[in-house]
Design a protein around this motif. Structure first.
Motif, PDB file in Angstrom:
ATOM      1  N   ASP A  87       0.832  -1.183  -0.102  1.00 27.69           N
ATOM      2  CA  ASP A  87       0.142  -0.161   0.041  1.00 27.69           C
ATOM      3  C   ASP A  87       1.018   1.160   0.176  1.00 27.69           C
ATOM      4  OD1 ASP A  87      -3.091   0.707   0.781  1.00 27.69           O
ATOM      5  OD2 ASP A  87      -1.937   2.303   1.665  1.00 27.69           O
ATOM      6  N   ILE A  88       0.443   2.459  -0.548  1.00 29.89           N
ATOM      7  CA  ILE A  88       0.871   3.665  -0.703  1.00 29.89           C
ATOM      8  C   ILE A  88       1.473   4.129   0.580  1.00 29.89           C
ATOM      9  CG2 ILE A  88       0.904   6.061  -1.257  1.00 29.89           C
ATOM     10  CD1 ILE A  88       1.628   4.525  -3.701  1.00 29.89           C
ATOM     11  N   TYR A  89       0.491   3.958   1.470  1.00 31.62           N
ATOM     12  CA  TYR A  89       1.023   4.323   3.075  1.00 31.62           C
ATOM     13  C   TYR A  89       2.109   3.523   3.601  1.00 31.62           C
ATOM     14  CZ  TYR A  89       0.115   5.464   7.880  1.00 31.62           C
ATOM     15  OH  TYR A  89       0.497   5.672   9.263  1.00 31.62           O
ATOM     16  N   GLU A  90       2.090   2.293   3.347  1.00 31.97           N
ATOM     17  CA  GLU A  90       3.395   1.636   3.669  1.00 31.97           C
ATOM     18  C   GLU A  90       4.641   2.120   2.999  1.00 31.97           C
ATOM     19  OE1 GLU A  90       5.133  -3.023   3.315  1.00 31.97           O
ATOM     20  OE2 GLU A  90       3.147  -2.826   2.985  1.00 31.97           O
ATOM     21  N   ALA A  91       4.656   2.635   1.978  1.00 35.62           N
ATOM     22  CA  ALA A  91       5.775   3.199   0.974  1.00 35.62           C
ATOM     23  C   ALA A  91       6.242   4.552   1.866  1.00 35.62           C
ATOM     24  CB  ALA A  91       5.301   3.246  -0.301  1.00 35.62           C
ATOM     25  N   LEU A  92       5.265   5.393   2.113  1.00 36.00           N
ATOM     26  CA  LEU A  92       5.409   6.521   2.710  1.00 36.00           C
ATOM     27  C   LEU A  92       5.929   6.295   4.124  1.00 36.00           C
ATOM     28  CD1 LEU A  92       2.269   8.690   1.768  1.00 36.00           C
ATOM     29  CD2 LEU A  92       4.717   9.051   1.049  1.00 36.00           C
ATOM     30  N   LYS A  93       5.790   5.555   5.031  1.00 33.66           N
ATOM     31  CA  LYS A  93       6.082   4.905   6.297  1.00 33.66           C
ATOM     32  C   LYS A  93       7.658   4.911   6.041  1.00 33.66           C
ATOM     33  CE  LYS A  93       3.993   2.222   8.705  1.00 33.66           C
ATOM     34  NZ  LYS A  93       3.020   1.132   9.323  1.00 33.66           N
TER      35      LYS A  93
END
Length: 141
Positions: A87-93
């Motif tokens: 997920d994009i959120y995981e990438a941002l983290k």
């Protein structure tokens, strides 16, 4: 937090690359020509590292390094990969934790793309608002 947007939905599927024996001058020229801020360093389809604009500024220009030396002498080798299904959120983290703005996308030990912070913003502009708000909250504590 899940956004429902996968890395595959945002990533660049044709990342630009350079050979580790190319010179720093060739690297900078290619980045200028392609209008990009980084090049992946590949040899025989194996990802060895990345060279970014920041690398060129901090490791070459400010140190007055000869631009005829090889890319391999300044490339960043500690990469933080992610899979295309994440997920994009995981990438941002991951970007935040590792203080990077680019993640190589690796599936089944094969480079399939690169995800940059600009890619994320294109598909999820509201993430910027969320990041700004999160930054404000962390400053107030």
């Amino acid at each position: 937090m899940k956004t429902g947007v996968r890395v595959a939905d945002a990533m660049t599927t044709t990342p630009k690359f350079i050979h580790p024996t190319a010179t720093l001058k060739q690297c900078a020229e290619q980045m200028k020509k392609e209008n990009i801020g980084s090049l992946l360093v590949l040899e025989n389809d194996k990802l060895l590292g990345i060279v970014t604009e920041t690398d060129l500024i901090q490791k070459v220009i400010t140190e007055n390094v000869d631009t005829s030396i090889q890319v391999s002498s300044i490339m960043t080798t500690s990469l933080t990969p992610i899979t295309s299904e994440a997920d994009i959120y995981e990438a941002l983290k991951l970007m935040q934790q590792n203080q990077v703005t680019r993640l190589p996308v690796i599936d089944n030990k094969k480079l399939v793309g690169i995800l940059t912070i600009k890619d994320v913003i294109k598909v999820q502009p509201q993430i910027i608002e969320w990041l700004i708000e999160k930054h404000r909250l962390s400053e107030s504590t």
